[in-house]
Every structure is written in structure tokens, then in C-alpha cells.
Design a protein around this motif. Sequence first.
Motif, short mmCIF file in Angstrom:
data_model
loop_
_atom_site.label_atom_id
_atom_site.label_comp_id
_atom_site.label_asym_id
_atom_site.label_seq_id
_atom_site.Cartn_x
_atom_site.Cartn_y
_atom_site.Cartn_z
N UNK C 146 -6.42 63.46 -40.67
CA UNK C 146 -6.35 64.29 -39.47
C UNK C 146 -6.10 65.74 -39.84
N UNK C 148 -7.97 68.27 -39.58
CA UNK C 148 -8.50 69.29 -38.67
C UNK C 148 -7.97 69.19 -37.27
N UNK C 149 -6.83 68.51 -37.09
CA UNK C 149 -6.28 68.35 -35.74
C UNK C 149 -5.24 69.43 -35.54
N UNK C 150 -5.46 70.27 -34.57
CA UNK C 150 -4.53 71.40 -34.40
C UNK C 150 -3.82 71.30 -33.07
N UNK C 151 -3.19 70.19 -32.81
CA UNK C 151 -2.42 70.15 -31.57
C UNK C 151 -3.17 69.49 -30.45
N UNK C 152 -4.11 68.65 -30.76
CA UNK C 152 -4.80 67.88 -29.72
C UNK C 152 -4.17 66.52 -29.53
#
Lengths: 91, 245, 152
Positions: C146, C148-152
Motif C-alpha cells: 500500500x 501509494x495510499x495517501x489517506x484513502x
Amino acid sequence: MSDAVIVVALLLTAASATAAVAQRDPARQALVLSVLGSVLAVLFTVLQAPDVGLSQLAVGAALTPLLIMLSVRKVRRRGRTHDAAAKDGAR
Amino acid sequence: MNRLRLVLLAVGGTGLAALLVAACLGLPGFGGRSHPYGARAVHASLTRHTANTIASVNFDQRAYDTLGEMSILFAAVLGCVVLLRQARDEHRAQPQPAEVARPVRRYALIVLPVALVTGLYVVAHGQLSPGGGFQGGVVAATALHLLYLGADYRALERVRPLAVFETSDALAVSTYLVLGAAGVLAGTSFLANTLLPYGTFNTLSSGGTVPLLNAAVGMEVASAVVVLLANFLDQAVEIEEEHGS
Amino acid sequence: MAVNGWILAATVCLGGGGAAALWGVTTGPPARRVVAQNMTTSALCPALLLLSQGYGRPAYVDLALLLALLGPVGTLVFARLLGDDLEGGRPSAWGLTWTAAGLSAVVVAAVCAATGPGRAMVKLLVVGALLIAGNVIASRALSGGFRGVRGG
């Protein structure tokens, strides 16, 4: 023989529940609660109650951790936004 | 003041402990040979050709209690929707797209239909094997959220029109009530299992109204869980407070 | 009273695996805790399969099926939403993962052999496939899936 498996399951449940209560941080508590949920489901199975075990598994394996982690994320986001707003206001 | 509270707690705790010990000593022996209620429940379940006695007790002999439980879930989700709706001093931000590793995304997209089908299988076989409406409904709703866990929130929002799920939740509760009222209209009692033929034992079409009530509860629980998670997800991912007010 | 080998194996699996998972989930850095939560599924699901064979109730395989489906989903929840806590040390426990996968394969093969060909065996094979695939993918997600997950 089947008594031994019941005793093992009961001991595991007692240990997981105590560990869940002893955690202080909600995110870590969610991890222990997930383990507790699965162990409880196994306990219900060895006590010959598969319907209840299935319900426990369905709810405790993925749903409860998701709800807790989403609440933790919301609280942390609010904390960060408040800090940023306070810094902006103090400037 | 603190000491007074502790003394009160000690007195109450001692009384409770004494009553609990007395009650435990009066319990019947663990695992005896005579189970009057169990024998009658199993006999009634077998008379109505329902292989899963738990399903027979939940949806046939005690169907009224299950109606109460379904209403509890409905009211709880309704309360959550009211509490977690977007307030006047909040606005909705766009959810950010996420980059998830390829194997994880592929796993999520492959397991999603498998889990959905498993949920439906558990609901449909409620009268035959362990399971039923509640368990299968929760599995189906959780399966849908693999789309959020394996991809991102926008993907989930596309396949989850919230109005549809809220409507189906209410429709499912009404279906349960209508099925119960059908018993009254036919001259027997509310939620009586005498309208439909009992069918062949241990097949999908057995048990009278038990599979139908199972399906209604399954639809209700799945929709309720989706709506509940949607409100939590919106608050955690999208809704933000206004600054500087 | 004859010792029921299946229930004995289930007790060992449950006791050993459960205790190890519990110890891992309560002590140590968050990286170790999440890996232990992942291993809980691989420890308890074979125990459920062995119990279903030991009690002679094929209906209990449904429980193992649900755990094999929803256990990895639980781990994915933590992998996605605990991202900040795990930023320091990306947990990677491939040795443990493949050991658990091997144990699951052995248990599924044993229960399949005892069941004999038919629809029940197909169901057992599906449970085994979901369990092993879920275990491996959840480990992959924990060790950097994960990013590339920025707060989703």
C-alpha cells in the motif's frame, strides 16, 4: 479427548480477552480483538455451536476491526487538522 | 468522597457475588441426559422438515424474536446514519486515488465474487447447514468492501449507490412483516409456518417459510452493514471540518 | 476410549498456533503484531478443518471456508489503515508465510484423503486454495503493498 480441545480453547479465549483489555492504544487493541474474535469462533465450534461460531466469525474477523480502524483514522485526522489550524491561527 | 464510593462498590459487589454463587449452585448439572426443551424443539423442527434446528428455532418457532432482533439492527443503523451525516460545518473532500500493489488488487478483484457467492450460499442453505440470513448477509456486505480494501474508495462509491441500499434495507424489513401478516390474513397466527408446504427434508426447498424469512433477513443485514460502513467510511475518508470558524 | 487422532491434531494446531499468534500480537513493534494477526488465520483454519473431520460433521467446513475468506480481508484492513504506524519497519515474514502455507497444504491434503472424491473434496480444495492464496497475498500487502495510499 474432546475435553482437552475445549480446555485449550477456553484458555486461549481467556488469554486473548485479558490481552485485549490490557492494551491501551485503540489500533493495537483492534489487532488483539481480531485474534480474540477468531478464537471465540473456534471456542463456539468445539462446544458444538457452529451457527453462533459462524456469526462470530462473520462479524469479528473483518467487520469489527474495520469499524475500529476507521474511527481511529477519523480521530487522528481531526487531531492533525486541529493542530494545523492552531498553527495557522498562531502565525 | 472517593472512599464512600469504594465502600458502596464493595457492598454491592459482595451482594452480587453472594447471589451469583447461590445461583450457580442451583444450576442443573452440566450435560445431563434430560433436555425437555431441546427434545421438543428438535421434534418440532423435524416435523416441519427443517434440517437445521437452529434455523427452525430462529425463523419458525421463535420468528417473533428474530423480528425484534432485525428491528434492533435497523434502528442501530438508522441512529448511525443520523449521527454520522454531514453536518453544516463540514464539507466533503474528494477521496484521493490509491496505488495498490498489483497482486493485492488482483486478489481483491478475484475473491470479491467468490465471497459474494459464498454469502449467498450461506443465506440460501440456512435451513440445511450452519448459517442463515445474518451470517450470509454480513459476509456478502464485507465482500463488497474488498473493493475499498484492494483498490480505492472511488471504486467502491461507483458500485455502491447508497440510496439503493437504504431502500432495500427498508424493503427487506417490510418483507419480513408482510410474510408474518400473511399468516394472520390466512387465518392462523402472525409468522405461523403453515402457509407453504414443508417440502422434502434436507433439500433447498424445505421448511415452509424458513427459507423466505432467511432471504429477507439476509437482504436486510447485507444492506444495513453496507449503509453502516458507508457512513463510517465517509466520515473517515471524505468529510472534513471547516477551518478557522 | 480410543484417541481420536484428528481432534488431537486439532488441539496441537490450536494450542501451538493460537499461543504463538497471541504472543506475537501482544508484544513487540507494530510490524510484528500485524504479521501475527495474519498468521492467526493460517493457524486456526486448519484447526477447524481437522475438527470437522474429527467430529464427523462435514457441515463445519463452512466455518473454515468463511475464515479462509474473511481472515485475509481482516489483514488487508490493517495493512491499509495502519499504514502510518508501519512506516518505520515494513514487516516481511516470508519464511513464516511459506511455513504456514505448507502446513495448510498438508492439513487440506490429509482431510481430502479422508473424505474421498466428490463434492465435499472440491469444497475442501477450494478452502485450501483460498487459505493459501489469502495468506500469501496478505503477507505481500503487509510488506509494501500500500505504498501509494495517501489517506484513502
